[in-house]
Motif scaffolding. Structure first.
Motif, PDB file in Angstrom:
ATOM      1  N   GLN A  32       0.832  -1.213   0.000  1.00  0.00           N
ATOM      2  CA  GLN A  32       0.000   0.000   0.000  1.00  0.00           C
ATOM      3  C   GLN A  32       0.863   1.258   0.000  1.00  0.00           C
ATOM      4  OE1 GLN A  32      -3.283  -0.484  -0.514  1.00  0.00           O
ATOM      5  NE2 GLN A  32      -3.235   1.686  -0.975  1.00  0.00           N
ATOM      6  N   ARG A  35       1.979   1.776  -3.530  1.00  0.00           N
ATOM      7  CA  ARG A  35       0.902   2.343  -4.362  1.00  0.00           C
ATOM      8  C   ARG A  35       0.819   3.843  -4.139  1.00  0.00           C
ATOM      9  NH1 ARG A  35      -2.263  -1.226  -7.671  1.00  0.00           N
ATOM     10  NH2 ARG A  35      -2.856   0.808  -8.429  1.00  0.00           N
ATOM     11  N   HIS A  38       3.713   5.589  -5.774  1.00  0.00           N
ATOM     12  CA  HIS A  38       3.487   5.577  -7.226  1.00  0.00           C
ATOM     13  C   HIS A  38       2.523   6.686  -7.640  1.00  0.00           C
ATOM     14  CE1 HIS A  38       2.620   3.829 -11.195  1.00  0.00           C
ATOM     15  NE2 HIS A  38       1.333   3.898 -10.892  1.00  0.00           N
ATOM     16  N   TRP A  39       1.457   6.847  -6.878  1.00  0.00           N
ATOM     17  CA  TRP A  39       0.447   7.856  -7.211  1.00  0.00           C
ATOM     18  C   TRP A  39       0.913   9.280  -6.913  1.00  0.00           C
ATOM     19  CZ3 TRP A  39      -3.399   4.601  -3.974  1.00  0.00           C
ATOM     20  CH2 TRP A  39      -3.884   3.539  -4.742  1.00  0.00           C
ATOM     21  N   GLU A  54       5.806   1.118  -9.521  1.00  0.00           N
ATOM     22  CA  GLU A  54       4.849   0.163 -10.087  1.00  0.00           C
ATOM     23  C   GLU A  54       5.471  -1.233 -10.162  1.00  0.00           C
ATOM     24  OE1 GLU A  54       1.913  -0.426 -13.957  1.00  0.00           O
ATOM     25  OE2 GLU A  54       3.271   1.279 -13.900  1.00  0.00           O
ATOM     26  N   TYR A  57       5.503  -2.592  -6.579  1.00  0.00           N
ATOM     27  CA  TYR A  57       4.215  -3.020  -6.015  1.00  0.00           C
ATOM     28  C   TYR A  57       3.665  -4.234  -6.743  1.00  0.00           C
ATOM     29  CZ  TYR A  57       1.110  -0.197  -9.201  1.00  0.00           C
ATOM     30  OH  TYR A  57       0.437   0.363 -10.260  1.00  0.00           O
TER      31      TYR A  57
END
Length: 159
Positions: A32, A35, A38-39, A54, A57
């Motif tokens: 998590q 993620r 990454h965002w 990416e 994960y």
């Protein structure tokens, strides 16, 4: 001594299930965090790090499934709720991290904890000749040590 259908001692297998569920919880937090990184990553290294996070994960997602399936193989039940993951995780939660150095530092700290947990499991699995768990931990450790080395090399350019 009682043995399960895999030929492993029942009591020690149950103890391994507890350790593996701890690892599962930590991997879910790691996943998590990745993620979120990454965002939320920003800056001049966005394109490289966005792809790297990416990759990490996706790899974590595979490992999470392998850990849960090993728990099942050993006769246990994998943890599967967010409350379980939070309760059993030792990893720092990386909230709203957009800086590249902070992001890599979080990953390095997380890998260090994951490696410690995996080494405990590796040793316990070796004590009861649980080659399935042992092999999985050995593979995880080798991959994560390489990732650790690469991320540390990336961090050196900042010094």
């Amino acid at each position: 001594m009682k043995y399960n259908s895999l030929g492993l001692p029942v009591k020690e297998s149950e103890e391994l299930v507890i350790e593996l569920n701890g690892l599962l919880s930590n991997f879910q937090m790691y996943y998590q965090n990745l993620r979120g990184l990454h965002w939320n990553i920003r800056g001049k290294r966005f394109f490289d790090l966005h792809l790297k996070f990416e990759e990490l994960y996706n790899d974590s997602q595979i490992k999470i499934d392998l850990i849960a399936e090993r728990v099942l193989t050993l006769g246990g039940t994998p943890l599967h709720t967010f409350s379980d993951y939070i309760e059993h995780s030792k990893l720092q939660i990386g909230k709203n991290i957009s800086n590249d150095v902070e992001a890599i530092q979080l990953i390095l700290e997380s890998l260090s904890i994951l490696l410690q947990i995996e080494r405990v499991i590796l040793n316990k699995a070796a004590e009861i000749n649980d080659e399935g768990t042992n092999s999985m931990m050995s593979d995880f450790i080798a991959e994560q040590e390489k990732t650790n080395w690469m991320l540390k090399a990336w961090m050196e350019e900042e010094i």
